[in-house]
Enzyme design. Sequence first.
Site, PDB file in Angstrom:
ATOM      1  N   TYR A   1      15.829 122.623  39.311  1.00 52.67           N
ATOM      2  CA  TYR A   1      16.027 122.059  37.963  1.00 52.67           C
ATOM      3  C   TYR A   1      16.101 120.536  37.980  1.00 52.67           C
ATOM      4  O   TYR A   1      16.295 119.906  36.946  1.00 52.67           O
ATOM      5  CB  TYR A   1      17.291 122.638  37.318  1.00 52.67           C
ATOM      6  CG  TYR A   1      18.535 122.525  38.173  1.00 52.67           C
ATOM      7  CD1 TYR A   1      19.301 121.361  38.184  1.00 52.67           C
ATOM      8  CD2 TYR A   1      18.923 123.577  38.996  1.00 52.67           C
ATOM      9  CE1 TYR A   1      20.416 121.255  38.988  1.00 52.67           C
ATOM     10  CE2 TYR A   1      20.045 123.485  39.803  1.00 52.67           C
ATOM     11  CZ  TYR A   1      20.783 122.308  39.795  1.00 52.67           C
ATOM     12  OH  TYR A   1      21.876 122.207  40.602  1.00 52.67           O
TER      13      TYR A   1
ATOM     14  N   GLY B   1      13.810 125.372  36.269  1.00 55.11           N
ATOM     15  CA  GLY B   1      15.071 125.998  36.687  1.00 55.11           C
ATOM     16  C   GLY B   1      16.282 125.701  35.802  1.00 55.11           C
ATOM     17  O   GLY B   1      17.346 126.272  36.018  1.00 55.11           O
TER      18      GLY B   1
ATOM     19  N   ASN C   1      29.926 134.299  42.527  1.00 53.61           N
ATOM     20  CA  ASN C   1      30.062 132.983  41.880  1.00 53.61           C
ATOM     21  C   ASN C   1      30.974 133.040  40.657  1.00 53.61           C
ATOM     22  O   ASN C   1      31.228 132.018  40.023  1.00 53.61           O
ATOM     23  CB  ASN C   1      28.691 132.384  41.515  1.00 53.61           C
ATOM     24  CG  ASN C   1      28.105 132.982  40.257  1.00 53.61           C
ATOM     25  OD1 ASN C   1      28.435 134.105  39.876  1.00 53.61           O
ATOM     26  ND2 ASN C   1      27.218 132.260  39.609  1.00 53.61           N
TER      27      ASN C   1
ATOM     28  N   ASP D   1      23.837 134.287  39.164  1.00 50.04           N
ATOM     29  CA  ASP D   1      22.611 133.476  39.315  1.00 50.04           C
ATOM     30  C   ASP D   1      21.359 134.284  38.960  1.00 50.04           C
ATOM     31  O   ASP D   1      20.466 133.798  38.263  1.00 50.04           O
ATOM     32  CB  ASP D   1      22.480 132.963  40.754  1.00 50.04           C
ATOM     33  CG  ASP D   1      23.614 132.047  41.137  1.00 50.04           C
ATOM     34  OD1 ASP D   1      23.615 130.879  40.736  1.00 50.04           O
ATOM     35  OD2 ASP D   1      24.528 132.532  41.832  1.00 50.04           O
TER      36      ASP D   1
ATOM     37  N   GLY E   1      10.986 131.869  49.211  1.00 50.05           N
ATOM     38  CA  GLY E   1      12.357 131.479  49.539  1.00 50.05           C
ATOM     39  C   GLY E   1      13.308 132.650  49.517  1.00 50.05           C
ATOM     40  O   GLY E   1      13.186 133.567  48.695  1.00 50.05           O
ATOM     41  N   ALA E   2      14.248 132.626  50.468  1.00 47.44           N
ATOM     42  CA  ALA E   2      15.207 133.725  50.603  1.00 47.44           C
ATOM     43  C   ALA E   2      16.596 133.178  50.908  1.00 47.44           C
ATOM     44  O   ALA E   2      17.378 133.785  51.626  1.00 47.44           O
ATOM     45  CB  ALA E   2      14.751 134.676  51.707  1.00 47.44           C
ATOM     46  N   GLY E   3      16.899 132.001  50.322  1.00 46.87           N
ATOM     47  CA  GLY E   3      18.247 131.447  50.459  1.00 46.87           C
ATOM     48  C   GLY E   3      19.143 132.023  49.371  1.00 46.87           C
ATOM     49  O   GLY E   3      18.902 133.139  48.876  1.00 46.87           O
ATOM     50  N   GLY E   4      20.161 131.259  48.973  1.00 45.26           N
ATOM     51  CA  GLY E   4      21.111 131.737  47.965  1.00 45.26           C
ATOM     52  C   GLY E   4      20.429 132.085  46.646  1.00 45.26           C
ATOM     53  O   GLY E   4      20.616 133.189  46.108  1.00 45.26           O
TER      54      GLY E   4
ATOM     55  N   LYS F   1      31.346 131.115  48.472  1.00 44.07           N
ATOM     56  CA  LYS F   1      30.811 132.302  47.786  1.00 44.07           C
ATOM     57  C   LYS F   1      30.904 133.583  48.627  1.00 44.07           C
ATOM     58  O   LYS F   1      31.230 134.648  48.109  1.00 44.07           O
ATOM     59  CB  LYS F   1      29.353 132.066  47.388  1.00 44.07           C
ATOM     60  CG  LYS F   1      29.181 131.090  46.238  1.00 44.07           C
ATOM     61  CD  LYS F   1      27.699 130.915  45.956  1.00 44.07           C
ATOM     62  CE  LYS F   1      27.477 130.289  44.600  1.00 44.07           C
ATOM     63  NZ  LYS F   1      26.067 130.322  44.219  1.00 44.07           N
TER      64      LYS F   1
HETATM   65  P1  NAD Z   1      19.365 127.595  50.440  1.00 36.55           P
HETATM   66  O1  NAD Z   1      19.644 126.474  51.368  1.00 36.55           O
HETATM   67  O2  NAD Z   1      20.261 128.767  50.403  1.00 36.55           O
HETATM   68  O3  NAD Z   1      17.847 128.116  50.692  1.00 36.55           O
HETATM   69  C1  NAD Z   1      16.790 127.203  50.844  1.00 36.55           C
HETATM   70  C2  NAD Z   1      15.457 127.943  50.851  1.00 36.55           C
HETATM   71  O4  NAD Z   1      14.405 126.985  50.851  1.00 36.55           O
HETATM   72  C3  NAD Z   1      15.229 128.830  52.073  1.00 36.55           C
HETATM   73  O5  NAD Z   1      14.485 129.967  51.709  1.00 36.55           O
HETATM   74  C4  NAD Z   1      14.399 127.916  52.993  1.00 36.55           C
HETATM   75  O6  NAD Z   1      13.615 128.650  53.910  1.00 36.55           O
HETATM   76  C5  NAD Z   1      13.533 127.228  51.965  1.00 36.55           C
HETATM   77  N1  NAD Z   1      12.997 125.922  52.404  1.00 36.55           N
HETATM   78  C6  NAD Z   1      13.703 124.790  52.655  1.00 36.55           C
HETATM   79  N2  NAD Z   1      12.848 123.797  53.016  1.00 36.55           N
HETATM   80  C7  NAD Z   1      11.606 124.329  52.982  1.00 36.55           C
HETATM   81  C8  NAD Z   1      10.309 123.811  53.260  1.00 36.55           C
HETATM   82  N3  NAD Z   1      10.120 122.529  53.631  1.00 36.55           N
HETATM   83  N4  NAD Z   1       9.243 124.633  53.116  1.00 36.55           N
HETATM   84  C9  NAD Z   1       9.410 125.913  52.729  1.00 36.55           C
HETATM   85  N5  NAD Z   1      10.601 126.472  52.456  1.00 36.55           N
HETATM   86  C10 NAD Z   1      11.692 125.680  52.583  1.00 36.55           C
HETATM   87  O7  NAD Z   1      19.279 126.927  48.987  1.00 36.55           O
HETATM   88  P2  NAD Z   1      19.460 127.623  47.565  1.00 36.55           P
HETATM   89  O8  NAD Z   1      20.869 127.526  47.157  1.00 36.55           O
HETATM   90  O9  NAD Z   1      18.799 128.943  47.582  1.00 36.55           O
HETATM   91  O10 NAD Z   1      18.646 126.621  46.641  1.00 36.55           O
HETATM   92  C11 NAD Z   1      17.226 126.596  46.635  1.00 36.55           C
HETATM   93  C12 NAD Z   1      16.764 125.802  45.409  1.00 36.55           C
HETATM   94  O11 NAD Z   1      17.163 126.504  44.240  1.00 36.55           O
HETATM   95  C13 NAD Z   1      17.410 124.417  45.320  1.00 36.55           C
HETATM   96  O12 NAD Z   1      16.454 123.493  44.871  1.00 36.55           O
HETATM   97  C14 NAD Z   1      18.482 124.563  44.262  1.00 36.55           C
HETATM   98  O13 NAD Z   1      18.688 123.395  43.521  1.00 36.55           O
HETATM   99  C15 NAD Z   1      17.881 125.644  43.380  1.00 36.55           C
HETATM  100  N6  NAD Z   1      18.926 126.437  42.711  1.00 36.55           N
HETATM  101  C16 NAD Z   1      18.842 126.534  41.379  1.00 36.55           C
HETATM  102  C17 NAD Z   1      19.779 127.271  40.671  1.00 36.55           C
HETATM  103  C18 NAD Z   1      19.676 127.334  39.192  1.00 36.55           C
HETATM  104  O14 NAD Z   1      20.620 127.816  38.550  1.00 36.55           O
HETATM  105  N7  NAD Z   1      18.561 126.931  38.612  1.00 36.55           N
HETATM  106  C19 NAD Z   1      20.806 127.937  41.357  1.00 36.55           C
HETATM  107  C20 NAD Z   1      20.858 127.822  42.752  1.00 36.55           C
HETATM  108  C21 NAD Z   1      19.902 127.047  43.413  1.00 36.55           C
END
Ligand code: NAD
Length: 293
Positions: free
Chosen positions: A236, A258, A94, A109, A133-136, A73
Amino acid sequence: MEKRISGRTGLMALIGSPVGHSGSPAMYNFSFQHLGLDYAYMAFDIKVDQVPAALDTIRLLKMRGCNVTMPCKNEVAKHVDELSPAARIIGAVNTIVNDDGKLTGHITDGVGFVRSLQEEDVEVKDQKMVVLGAGGAGTALQVQCALDGAREISIFNQNDEFFARALETKEKLEKEVPDCIVNVYALEDTEKLTEEIAAADILVNATSVGMKPNDGVSLVDKKLLRKDLIVADTVYNPQETQMVLDAKEAGCAKAIGGAGMLLWQGAAAFKLYTGLEMPTDEYQQFQKEQAAK
Ligand code: NAD
């Protein structure tokens, strides 16, 4: 399929690695067939260093578009010809749309997240949000909600590499969307979390907490969930996380899982490729029928 694919059929695809588990080929091929659109959709395993070659292939094969998943990405964002506002701020793509060889990168997204709320009659405009949370997923929805007029976004992240990402998002949004107030706090600061949730309209979990196989847990104490709070999860799998179940039990205004975000981010890409609404109801019905077999 042998009747559907002809010498004129256009190719679309998903690129990333791994892609074998993806639901995208089923969803897009169903939608093309349902609407009588002459495209076929495949998934190709592409590593980060192969991204420039993959983009050239999109042009060479005159593909109308391409979805992008991890780990490509960010690399795609560096190589396309143009970026949508959200993709530029986030630095990730994406969805690639090919207009006669000019590739534009989008990220859907966040659009999918906002649409999943709208489907439940929730608007983010003028709302105060708390996002865990501040990941993807978190970054994408924070940026889109700011672009869509959220009043204030308080981001909480644990002390890991994503905390710096939250600070980066704050800095970028201060420049790009100055009307939206962005705060970043440590997830470990439970006093602040309590205070911010008490003042929020919408609470979102965008961490992987609650996702299978580690389901049955939530980052938010049930006591903080009130009747006028809207609760949404990006996770989800399971469809209803512990946080969503807790929100339902607490009688929160909305408790949104989700799955909608996942569906609508795909539908947003479909619209960018074809200009048409994806037949989401029909696809969901089809999925149910397949699951029952
Ligand atoms: P990522 O790896 O980029 O980010 C993970 C995030 O979770 C970070 O902010 C991290 O600090 C936090 N984290 C991980 N373990 C933790 C813990 N034990 N306690 C507190 N915070 C914690 O992942 P992502 O791609 O952002 O995905 C995050 C979630 O979102 C996943 O469950 C994924 O399935 C879901 N997601 C859903 C969609 C959708 O379309 N519904 C799209 C992308 C991701």
